[in-house]
Scaffold this active site. Structure first.
Site, PDB file in Angstrom:
ATOM      1  N   GLU A  40      19.176  49.626  48.748  1.00  0.00           N
ATOM      2  CA  GLU A  40      19.682  48.255  48.696  1.00  0.00           C
ATOM      3  C   GLU A  40      18.643  47.289  48.154  1.00  0.00           C
ATOM      4  OE1 GLU A  40      22.589  47.382  48.840  1.00  0.00           O
ATOM      5  OE2 GLU A  40      23.572  49.087  49.790  1.00  0.00           O
ATOM      6  N   TYR A 121      22.415  39.359  52.324  1.00  0.00           N
ATOM      7  CA  TYR A 121      23.137  40.494  51.770  1.00  0.00           C
ATOM      8  C   TYR A 121      22.628  41.816  52.342  1.00  0.00           C
ATOM      9  CZ  TYR A 121      24.159  44.485  48.980  1.00  0.00           C
ATOM     10  OH  TYR A 121      24.510  45.753  48.631  1.00  0.00           O
ATOM     11  N   ASP A 139      27.949  40.246  47.979  1.00  0.00           N
ATOM     12  CA  ASP A 139      27.082  40.218  46.800  1.00  0.00           C
ATOM     13  C   ASP A 139      27.874  39.620  45.644  1.00  0.00           C
ATOM     14  OD1 ASP A 139      28.885  42.209  46.189  1.00  0.00           O
ATOM     15  OD2 ASP A 139      27.428  43.365  45.061  1.00  0.00           O
ATOM     16  N   CYS A 191      37.252  45.220  38.673  1.00  0.00           N
ATOM     17  CA  CYS A 191      37.304  43.750  38.732  1.00  0.00           C
ATOM     18  C   CYS A 191      36.027  43.193  38.111  1.00  0.00           C
ATOM     19  CB  CYS A 191      37.460  43.299  40.187  1.00  0.00           C
ATOM     20  SG  CYS A 191      38.003  41.582  40.376  1.00  0.00           S
ATOM     21  N   CYS A 198      42.874  44.952  35.306  1.00  0.00           N
ATOM     22  CA  CYS A 198      43.881  44.692  36.339  1.00  0.00           C
ATOM     23  C   CYS A 198      44.967  45.772  36.371  1.00  0.00           C
ATOM     24  CB  CYS A 198      44.502  43.319  36.115  1.00  0.00           C
ATOM     25  SG  CYS A 198      43.315  41.949  36.188  1.00  0.00           S
ATOM     26  N   CYS A 201      44.084  48.279  38.931  1.00  0.00           N
ATOM     27  CA  CYS A 201      43.514  47.758  40.176  1.00  0.00           C
ATOM     28  C   CYS A 201      44.388  48.163  41.376  1.00  0.00           C
ATOM     29  CB  CYS A 201      43.390  46.247  40.117  1.00  0.00           C
ATOM     30  SG  CYS A 201      42.727  45.531  41.650  1.00  0.00           S
ATOM     31  N   CYS A 207      46.752  40.109  44.338  1.00  0.00           N
ATOM     32  CA  CYS A 207      45.773  39.232  43.677  1.00  0.00           C
ATOM     33  C   CYS A 207      46.403  37.922  43.202  1.00  0.00           C
ATOM     34  CB  CYS A 207      45.136  39.951  42.492  1.00  0.00           C
ATOM     35  SG  CYS A 207      43.823  38.998  41.707  1.00  0.00           S
TER      36      CYS A 207
END
Length: 338
Positions: A40, A121, A139, A191, A198, A201, A207
DNA sequence: AACTCGTGGTG
DNA sequence: TCACCAAGAGT
């Protein structure tokens, strides 16, 4: 009211079918906090592709946080060289030593956030992924996914609190770590910032931005300032089978990294670090986050002891220990090393 | 709150 | 080419 449980369940289902294989990724409940933390920190503002080799190298050299805690500062800085944002490397080592002294990683978000280099985060990510806690991870990917999912048109960063609030509503009690990684994977692969896919998705039916035809326009952001152009000079001097280097000050740009002596990069003049017949080799152009730099590279065989820096035997010198800017400069002297 | 802090990929 | 941006943190 939107059914947040349906959305998170659809995302987790998609994740189970499409999760990417990554060196630091293991099933929820089996994660090693050390490896989660290390990955991370490396991934902060850094792409997966760039991190992979560094992660493998670090975990091979230092399999546990105790091994890393015992490593010399200079070796850690050298291994981090090229990855950027060098405060991360200094905080990484400070954090490893604090964790080793504590006997292990804290297992709460607040406990983690108290450690150097672990912010909002990263603390949430470790708590969720390594310890299964229902913390909300936000994030850049999550900001983008959530702003589209709920059609938040307020520009960032003003919209951040609202995006965090909505992301918190979405976060499930079960598998919060997998959910966080699902959100980030969705943002990274479908995304995306430009031309979101899309059509494939898994939550297109939920959405709001898609329904309004504004998905690609979100999240809105305030315009950025122009980058100033700066100039400077770097001196690459050679002694007898040696090269003139210095360790930069801990604070500031490229802090703590191995480098060649240089001027400040604000146009101020500075004499060369040692006597010699300095020859101009060329110009290195480099783009930092908040300014562009044109660096004039000069080289010489030194004719006297240096007034700045130290002479390092060439057999102990490797350009891989240099940050990217300095590697570029060195490549003008020894193109074969680039 | 706004600024500092790297680098490489992408359209 | 160039602006954007990537699993942000510290001050």
């Amino acid at each position: 009211m939107r059914d947040f449980g349906v959305i998170s369940a659809q995302l987790l289902d998609w994740y189970d079918r499409h999760a990417r294989s990554l060196p630091w990724r293991v099933p929820q409940g089996q994660a090693d906090p050390y490896r989660v933390w290390l990955s991370e920190v490396m991934l902060q503002q850094t792409t997966v592709a760039a991190v992979k080799a560094y992660f493998e190298r670090f975990t091979t050299l230092w399999p546990t946080v105790h091994d890393l805690a015992a490593a010399p500062d200079a070796q850690v800085m050298a291994e981090w060289a090229g990855l950027g944002y060098y405060a991360r490397a200094r905080n990484l080592l400070a954090c490893a030593r604090a964790v080793a002294a504590m006997g292990g990683f804290p297992d709460t978000r607040d406990g983690l956030a108290a450690l150097p280099g672990i912010g909002p985060y990263t603390s949430a990510a470790i708590a969720a992924i390594a310890f299964g806690r229902a913390e909300t991870v936000v994030d850049g990917n999550v900001e983008r996914v959530v702003s589209r999912l709920f059609a938040v048109e307020t520009p960032l960063p003003a919209s951040k609190p609202e995006l965090v609030r909505l992301a918190t509503l979405l976060t499930p009690d079960r598998r919060p770590g997998d959910f966080a990684q699902a959100m980030m994977d969705l943002g990274a692969t479908i995304c995306t910032p430009r031309s979101p896919a899309c059509g494939i998705c898994p939550i297109i039916d939920e959405c709001a931005a898609r329904m309004q035809g504004i998905a690609a326009d979100l999240p809105r952001k305030l315009p950025k300032k122009a980058k100033p152009q700066r100039v400077g000079t770097v001196w690459i001097g050679f002694g007898q089978d040696s090269i003139l280097v210095e360790t930069r000050p801990e604070k500031g740009l490229l802090g703590g990294t191995l480098a060649f002596p240089s001027t400040g990069w604000d146009g101020s003049d500075l004499p060369p670090p040692a006597a010699g017949d300095w020859q101009e080799l060329g110009l290195v152009r480099h783009i930092f986050t908040h300014f562009a730099l044109d660096l004039t590279v000069k080289t010489a065989q030194l004719t006297a002891n240096p007034e700045r820096g130290t002479l390092l035997p060439l057999r102990e010198f490797s350009p891989s220990a240099l940050p990217g800017l300095m590697r570029k400069a060195f490549a003008l002297v020894r193109p074969e090393t680039a």
